[in-house]
Design a protein around this motif. Sequence first.
Motif, PDB file in Angstrom:
ATOM      1  N   GLU A   1       1.199  -1.202   0.189  1.00 30.80           N
ATOM      2  CA  GLU A   1      -0.085   0.076  -0.130  1.00 30.80           C
ATOM      3  C   GLU A   1       1.143   1.664   0.178  1.00 30.80           C
ATOM      4  O   GLU A   1       0.448   2.142  -0.858  1.00 30.80           O
ATOM      5  CB  GLU A   1      -1.021   0.531   1.162  1.00 30.80           C
ATOM      6  CG  GLU A   1      -2.420  -1.059   1.109  1.00 30.80           C
ATOM      7  CD  GLU A   1      -1.971  -2.428   1.808  1.00 30.80           C
ATOM      8  OE1 GLU A   1      -2.888  -3.300   1.342  1.00 30.80           O
ATOM      9  OE2 GLU A   1      -0.528  -2.850   2.128  1.00 30.80           O
ATOM     10  N   ALA A   2       2.292   1.986   1.170  1.00 31.42           N
ATOM     11  CA  ALA A   2       2.424   2.391   0.943  1.00 31.42           C
ATOM     12  C   ALA A   2       3.167   3.099  -0.729  1.00 31.42           C
ATOM     13  O   ALA A   2       3.629   3.809  -0.687  1.00 31.42           O
ATOM     14  CB  ALA A   2       3.552   2.091   1.991  1.00 31.42           C
ATOM     15  N   ALA A   3       3.943   1.627  -0.922  1.00 33.65           N
ATOM     16  CA  ALA A   3       3.946   2.139  -2.208  1.00 33.65           C
ATOM     17  C   ALA A   3       2.783   2.202  -3.476  1.00 33.65           C
ATOM     18  O   ALA A   3       3.376   3.114  -4.353  1.00 33.65           O
ATOM     19  CB  ALA A   3       5.254   0.285  -3.082  1.00 33.65           C
ATOM     20  N   LEU A   4       1.716   1.909  -3.529  1.00 34.75           N
ATOM     21  CA  LEU A   4       0.445   1.938  -4.305  1.00 34.75           C
ATOM     22  C   LEU A   4       0.354   3.724  -3.583  1.00 34.75           C
ATOM     23  O   LEU A   4       0.703   4.147  -5.176  1.00 34.75           O
ATOM     24  CB  LEU A   4       0.413   1.091  -3.911  1.00 34.75           C
ATOM     25  CG  LEU A   4       0.374  -0.153  -4.690  1.00 34.75           C
ATOM     26  CD1 LEU A   4      -1.270  -0.833  -4.448  1.00 34.75           C
ATOM     27  CD2 LEU A   4       0.078  -0.237  -5.853  1.00 34.75           C
ATOM     28  N   ARG A   5       0.597   4.383  -2.790  1.00 35.94           N
ATOM     29  CA  ARG A   5       0.204   5.381  -2.776  1.00 35.94           C
ATOM     30  C   ARG A   5       1.005   6.888  -3.036  1.00 35.94           C
ATOM     31  O   ARG A   5       0.828   7.503  -4.024  1.00 35.94           O
ATOM     32  CB  ARG A   5      -0.139   5.565  -1.447  1.00 35.94           C
ATOM     33  CG  ARG A   5      -1.343   4.604  -0.528  1.00 35.94           C
ATOM     34  CD  ARG A   5      -1.795   4.847   0.771  1.00 35.94           C
ATOM     35  NE  ARG A   5      -3.048   4.981   1.467  1.00 35.94           N
ATOM     36  CZ  ARG A   5      -3.105   3.459   2.398  1.00 35.94           C
ATOM     37  NH1 ARG A   5      -1.808   3.093   2.774  1.00 35.94           N
ATOM     38  NH2 ARG A   5      -4.327   3.300   2.251  1.00 35.94           N
ATOM     39  N   ALA A   6       2.778   6.301  -2.684  1.00 36.82           N
ATOM     40  CA  ALA A   6       2.974   7.213  -3.799  1.00 36.82           C
ATOM     41  C   ALA A   6       2.918   6.765  -4.957  1.00 36.82           C
ATOM     42  O   ALA A   6       3.512   8.425  -5.742  1.00 36.82           O
ATOM     43  CB  ALA A   6       4.726   6.376  -2.642  1.00 36.82           C
ATOM     44  N   PHE A   7       3.118   6.098  -5.825  1.00 40.66           N
ATOM     45  CA  PHE A   7       3.171   5.984  -7.459  1.00 40.66           C
ATOM     46  C   PHE A   7       1.408   6.970  -8.152  1.00 40.66           C
ATOM     47  O   PHE A   7       1.787   7.921  -8.387  1.00 40.66           O
ATOM     48  CB  PHE A   7       3.150   4.781  -7.110  1.00 40.66           C
ATOM     49  CG  PHE A   7       2.871   4.337  -9.158  1.00 40.66           C
ATOM     50  CD1 PHE A   7       3.732   5.009 -10.077  1.00 40.66           C
ATOM     51  CD2 PHE A   7       1.820   4.441  -9.699  1.00 40.66           C
ATOM     52  CE1 PHE A   7       3.988   5.268 -11.409  1.00 40.66           C
ATOM     53  CE2 PHE A   7       2.219   4.306 -11.332  1.00 40.66           C
ATOM     54  CZ  PHE A   7       3.116   4.492 -12.044  1.00 40.66           C
TER      55      PHE A   7
END
Length: 125
Positions: free
Chosen positions: A17-23
């Motif tokens: 989720e953190a990587a998805l939110r950043a992208f």
Amino acid sequence: MILGLDHVQLAAPPGSEAALRAFYGGVLGMTEMPKPPALAARGGCWFRAGTVQLHLGVETTGFRPARKAHPALRVTAIDAWAARLHAHGTPVTWDHDLPGHRRFHCADPVGNRLEFLQPDAPEPP
């Protein structure tokens, strides 16, 4: 009667989720949407840009990114989008095979394929 497309869902591995939110939120500038509590407990995240909704759901076993199937995001200023993605470390691959459009593909942080496309001629109002 089909009225329209409500959303597109892509799979993601647990804990991404953190990587998805950043992208999706950071790089693409989409707005994260709150998920209903029962669905939020499953993980993942939902995003919106205008009328476009993209849901990323956690695949708890055997996650495999979508490498052929993909959402196509219609954009303006496609060269700026390609430059923005490149500046954030996301390579793009241009594809010149769709008449009347400029388009490229890239992968999100978990490997799902995304298409960005812009018609050659402006769309009528």
